[in-house]
Scaffold this motif. Structure first.
Motif, short mmCIF file in Angstrom:
data_model
loop_
_atom_site.label_atom_id
_atom_site.label_comp_id
_atom_site.label_asym_id
_atom_site.label_seq_id
_atom_site.Cartn_x
_atom_site.Cartn_y
_atom_site.Cartn_z
N THR A 138 34.57 66.27 60.76
CA THR A 138 35.54 65.60 59.75
C THR A 138 35.46 66.58 58.46
OG1 THR A 138 34.54 63.37 60.19
CG2 THR A 138 35.62 63.66 57.80
N VAL A 139 36.56 66.97 57.97
CA VAL A 139 36.79 67.88 56.85
C VAL A 139 37.40 66.93 55.73
CG1 VAL A 139 39.18 68.42 57.56
CG2 VAL A 139 37.89 69.85 56.25
N SER A 140 36.81 67.35 54.58
CA SER A 140 37.25 66.67 53.26
C SER A 140 37.10 67.57 52.23
CB SER A 140 36.22 65.51 53.12
OG SER A 140 36.46 64.92 51.93
N THR A 141 37.87 67.30 51.11
CA THR A 141 38.02 67.95 50.11
C THR A 141 38.29 67.22 48.81
OG1 THR A 141 39.08 69.99 48.81
CG2 THR A 141 40.46 68.44 50.11
N MET A 142 38.08 67.64 47.69
CA MET A 142 38.63 66.90 46.47
C MET A 142 39.54 67.65 45.67
SD MET A 142 36.21 64.90 43.34
CE MET A 142 35.81 66.37 42.58
N GLY A 143 40.53 67.24 45.50
CA GLY A 143 41.53 68.19 44.87
C GLY A 143 42.78 67.53 44.57
N PRO A 144 43.87 68.39 44.21
CA PRO A 144 45.30 67.46 44.09
C PRO A 144 45.70 67.13 45.55
CG PRO A 144 45.74 70.11 43.97
CD PRO A 144 44.13 69.58 44.01
N PRO A 145 46.90 66.25 45.24
CA PRO A 145 47.46 66.01 46.78
C PRO A 145 47.80 67.05 47.60
CG PRO A 145 48.51 64.65 44.57
CD PRO A 145 47.65 65.66 44.16
N GLU A 146 48.27 68.05 47.13
CA GLU A 146 48.78 69.31 47.94
C GLU A 146 47.63 69.73 48.71
OE1 GLU A 146 49.04 69.22 44.38
OE2 GLU A 146 51.28 68.83 44.46
N ALA A 147 46.39 69.51 48.39
CA ALA A 147 45.30 70.05 49.04
C ALA A 147 45.06 69.40 50.55
CB ALA A 147 43.85 69.65 48.23
N ILE A 148 46.13 68.52 50.71
CA ILE A 148 46.21 68.13 52.17
C ILE A 148 46.49 69.25 53.12
CG2 ILE A 148 48.76 67.58 52.17
CD1 ILE A 148 47.90 64.87 53.34
N GLU A 149 47.26 70.21 52.46
CA GLU A 149 47.52 71.56 53.32
C GLU A 149 46.35 72.12 53.96
OE1 GLU A 149 49.27 74.40 50.81
OE2 GLU A 149 49.30 75.91 52.12
N ALA A 189 39.07 64.85 61.98
CA ALA A 189 39.53 64.06 60.89
C ALA A 189 39.46 64.50 59.73
CB ALA A 189 38.61 62.65 61.09
N ALA A 190 40.33 64.02 58.83
CA ALA A 190 40.26 64.48 57.31
C ALA A 190 40.20 63.50 56.30
CB ALA A 190 41.55 65.56 57.26
N HIS A 191 39.63 63.68 55.18
CA HIS A 191 39.72 62.89 54.22
C HIS A 191 39.91 63.48 52.72
CE1 HIS A 191 38.32 59.09 52.45
NE2 HIS A 191 37.60 59.71 51.64
N LEU A 192 40.85 63.01 52.09
CA LEU A 192 41.09 63.92 50.78
C LEU A 192 40.81 62.85 49.67
CD1 LEU A 192 42.69 65.98 49.17
CD2 LEU A 192 44.80 64.72 49.63
N LEU A 193 39.96 63.42 48.75
CA LEU A 193 39.66 62.54 47.48
C LEU A 193 40.74 63.31 46.47
CD1 LEU A 193 35.87 63.07 47.60
CD2 LEU A 193 37.13 60.83 47.97
N VAL A 194 41.60 62.44 46.05
CA VAL A 194 42.78 62.91 45.28
C VAL A 194 42.50 62.92 43.73
CG1 VAL A 194 45.25 62.59 44.91
CG2 VAL A 194 44.45 61.68 47.05
N THR A 195 42.70 63.92 43.26
CA THR A 195 42.38 64.22 41.64
C THR A 195 43.96 64.43 40.99
OG1 THR A 195 42.27 66.61 41.75
CG2 THR A 195 40.24 65.00 42.08
N THR A 196 43.92 64.57 40.01
CA THR A 196 44.95 65.17 38.99
C THR A 196 45.33 66.49 39.01
OG1 THR A 196 43.97 65.01 37.18
CG2 THR A 196 45.27 62.96 37.19
N GLY A 197 44.29 67.38 39.65
CA GLY A 197 44.34 68.65 39.82
C GLY A 197 43.57 69.24 38.88
N VAL A 198 42.89 68.57 37.89
CA VAL A 198 41.89 69.22 36.87
C VAL A 198 40.64 69.53 37.51
CG1 VAL A 198 40.96 68.87 34.55
CG2 VAL A 198 43.36 68.18 35.05
N ASP A 199 40.30 70.61 37.25
CA ASP A 199 39.06 71.00 37.80
C ASP A 199 37.91 70.42 37.44
OD1 ASP A 199 38.15 72.56 39.95
OD2 ASP A 199 38.28 74.40 39.08
N ALA A 200 37.05 69.58 38.56
CA ALA A 200 35.91 68.89 37.91
C ALA A 200 34.81 69.68 37.99
CB ALA A 200 35.74 67.94 38.89
N GLY A 201 33.74 69.59 37.00
CA GLY A 201 32.59 70.56 37.03
C GLY A 201 31.39 70.07 38.34
#
Ligand code: FAD
Lengths: 338, 258
Positions: free
Chosen positions: B58-69, B81-93
């Motif tokens: 399973t691959v996952s990322t936290m990032g903007p909607p475009e990170a689906i790429e 499988a893939a799982h996206l944690l959608v943010t507004t694109g602002v980098d979280a620490g």
């Protein structure tokens, strides 16, 4: 203020990156007494160095069940050394060299204490007041750190009374303290959980051979412009003639032409040779991140506008498949003739 | 073996890094996006593990909607499988990120009814280089962790993993009980290129999403700067083979030829 360093030893010597980190910590602490943690009992040589650099309180990890490098145990010891921090009065800084061990130990310490690890710092200063809005309760640190392996700098404020800082070696020159410290050496045996003890390394010697890339005086690097695995024969010959090591770009390792241990750059090895010769390499920032510490840089490239041509000291506009054999020939004749 | 891999979408910066006028971000208007080579290797390692031992990636990322790429790229080389944690694109620490990832892992594992055997991350993100998200995630989950790993071997019993790396001329070997968290570095393997069927699968794959809760980070970025470099243009020694004598003379001056 409580300032503590994680210090790495190589036999009876403090490694250079740690001396730089200690220098950084001493300035950050602004005269506060300096403590350090080392993983093994230090010998007289290392102790003399630590004293000269102003470290007064030397603690060595001495936990019964720790036999190898154990980052969680090291973090537990550091947590104990800064434990007065819990009373909420003092400002705390823990500093380490931004090495694999330094970053790893501080990351564990950050996880257990909740303190932020500011990785790859080039500067840090205590600030009495920082603008409101941050979660810190007054006070904090102004920091400058690297991003993209040094291709960018970030100015930031850490809104907290405590911080963990890993220090980029090139950013600080190691300088002994104006006043040497009177050193005391004591063991430290932090309370450890089974999980702390479970993360422990068994060490074996690596098989060496040839000139090591990281410490070579000359590095001759080949990129995509070399054209294929067979093109590296002449790169090797040139490296040998110059008493140096072969380096490569990521384009070369991704293509499977050469092994990754030869890769120079952000995700490869950092080199700082006397001379770096970049052959058929465009000069992407991630490659330059690994070689910008070179004293002299020569680039050979068909494209006069390649970014490397602006970053090198000397450029030859030309095809490596023609220039390199001629160069090797000329150097051989020179050696044979002299 | 069920493996969860975390990647991070970053701009594919080339020869020059350009900032936005406010100096707060890399100007990405002319750039594509990628993930760190460390993370490409993490995905490849996970795929190789499941090829040898069975199981899923399973691959996952936290990032903007475009990170689906970036998730689809991972599917094209073998992730299941893939799982996206959608943010507004602002980098979280790093603290906020690791907390968000830890709660996402708990949710995914709750849904599966069992933990992932192994969680893989890159050793450090290409852009921020924080060096701590994997370690913090391991602590939050109460699992052992090794970082900067260049060699990984699942033990025959499937109960532990041996993770090795080089440090100052020695090999360090960690034996971790599973489930564990391991951060890897480029060089652990040679990532494959996507196959055509892989690409087709990636295009059609479902990517589940969730919205993370991000806490404020104590470390607050003020601005970014491009460091000044002393060198701005090289002295051209010559063209083609005509430059060879000048180069040999330079080597003599620099004292690198006997
Ligand atoms: C997060 C991240 C990390 C990275 N880490 C690294 C890293 O650690 N190391 C690294 O190297 N890269 C790294 N990269 C990749 C980097 O961005 C570049 O893609 C890579 O460095 C390009 O390699 P190159 O210069 O060999 O190839 P290219 O960029 O393709 O350049 C080839 C050059 O050769 C020249 N050339 C072609 N033919 C000839 C000829 N016959 N004679 C002379 N010159 C010729 C061309 O003019 C060109 O300048 C990283 C990328 C990312 C995103």
């Amino acid at each position: 203020m409580i300032t503590v360093c994680f210090v790495e030893l190589d036999g009876d010597e403090v490694v250079d990156a740690s001396l730089r980190a200690v220098t950084f910590a001493r300035r950050l602490g602004g005269g506060a007494p300096l403590g350090c943690l080392v993983l093994d009992r230090p010998g007289p040589g290392a102790l003399a160095q630590l004293a000269a650099f102003g470290v007064a309180d030397v603690r060595h990890l001495d936990a019964g069940d720790v036999h190898g490098y154990a980052p969680m145990a090291a973090a537990a010891a550091l947590a104990e050394m800064v434990a007065p921090f819990d009373d909420g009065v003092d400002v705390v800084a823990v500093v380490a060299a931004a090495t694999d061990h330094g970053n790893e130990v501080l990351a564990h310490l950050g996880a257990t204490t909740g303190l932020e690890l500011v990785a790859n710092c080039v500067d840090a200063q205590v600030q009495a007041e920082v603008e409101p809005g941050g979660p810190g309760n007054g006070g904090g640190f102004a920091v400058v750190r690297q991003r993209w392996a040094g291709s960018l700098l970030e100015d930031a404020v850490l809104h907290a009374r405590g911080g963990l800082f890993s220090v980029v070696a090139e950013a600080v020159t190691a300088e002994p303290s104006p006043v040497a410290a009177e050193v005391t050496v004591r063991p430290i045996a932090p309370a450890l959980t089974p999980l702390d003890l479970a993360v422990q390394a068994v060490e074996t010697r690596s098989e060496g051979g040839g000139v090591s890339l990281a410490s070579a005086r000359v590095v001759v690097s080949g990129g995509r412009g070399i054209g294929g695995a067979e093109g590296f024969g002449v790169v090797e010959e040139l490296a040998t003639l110059l008493g140096g090591a072969v380096g490569v770009s990521r384009a070369v390792t991704s293509a499977g032409w050469r092994p990754h241990r030869e890769q120079v750059g952000q995700t490869g090895t950092r080199v700082a040779p006397h001379l770096y010769v970049a052959c058929g390499i465009s000069g992407a920032i991630q490659h330059l991140a690994g070689c910008q510490g070179a004293t002299h840089m020569v680039a050979i490239n068909t494209d006069p506008d390649a970014p490397i041509m602006a970053r090198a000291d000397y450029a030859i506009v030309g095809d490596v498949s023609v220039v390199l054999p001629a160069l090797v020939d000329a150097l051989r004749h020179r050696t044979a003739g002299s | 073996m069920d493996v969860l891999v975390y990647v991070k979408r970053v701009p594919a910066v080339g020869g020059r890094i350009v900032l936005t006028p406010d100096g707060r971000e890399v100007d990405t208007s002319m750039l594509g996006f990628t993930v760190s080579p460390h993370e490409e290797c993490a995905v490849e390692e996970a795929v190789q593990i499941t090829e040898r031992h069975g199981g899923t990636v399973t691959v996952s990322t936290m990032g903007p909607p475009e990170a689906i790429e970036q998730l689809r790229t991972a599917i094209s080389v073998g992730a299941h499988a893939a799982h996206l944690l959608v943010t507004t694109g602002v980098d979280a620490g790093p603290i906020a990120t690791s907390r968000a990832l830890a709660s996402s892992v708990r949710e995914l594992e709750g849904g599966r009814g069992r933990p992932f055997d192994l969680i893989l991350c890159g050793n450090e993100a290409a852009d921020t280089g924080d060096h701590q998200v994997g370690v913090r995630l391991a602590h939050a989950l109460g699992r052992p962790c090794a970082t900067g790993v260049k060699q990984l071997q699942i033990e025959a019993t499937g109960e532990s993993v041996e993770a090795s790396r080089e440090y100052r001329g020695s090999q360090e070997h960690f034996t971790l009980r599973l489930p564990a968290v391991v951060t890897v570095k480029e060089g652990i393997n040679l990532p494959r290129y996507p196959s055509l069927p892989g690409r087709m699968r990636a295009k059609k794959a479902d990517v589940s999403t969730a919205t993370p809760t991000l806490e404020p980070e104590p470390l607050v970025m003020q601005r970014l700067r491009v460091p000044r470099t002393e060198r701005t243009s090289a002295e051209v020694l010559g063209h083609g083979v005509d430059a060879v004598p000048a180069l040999v003379a330079l080597f003599e001056t620099l004292g690198v030829v006997p």
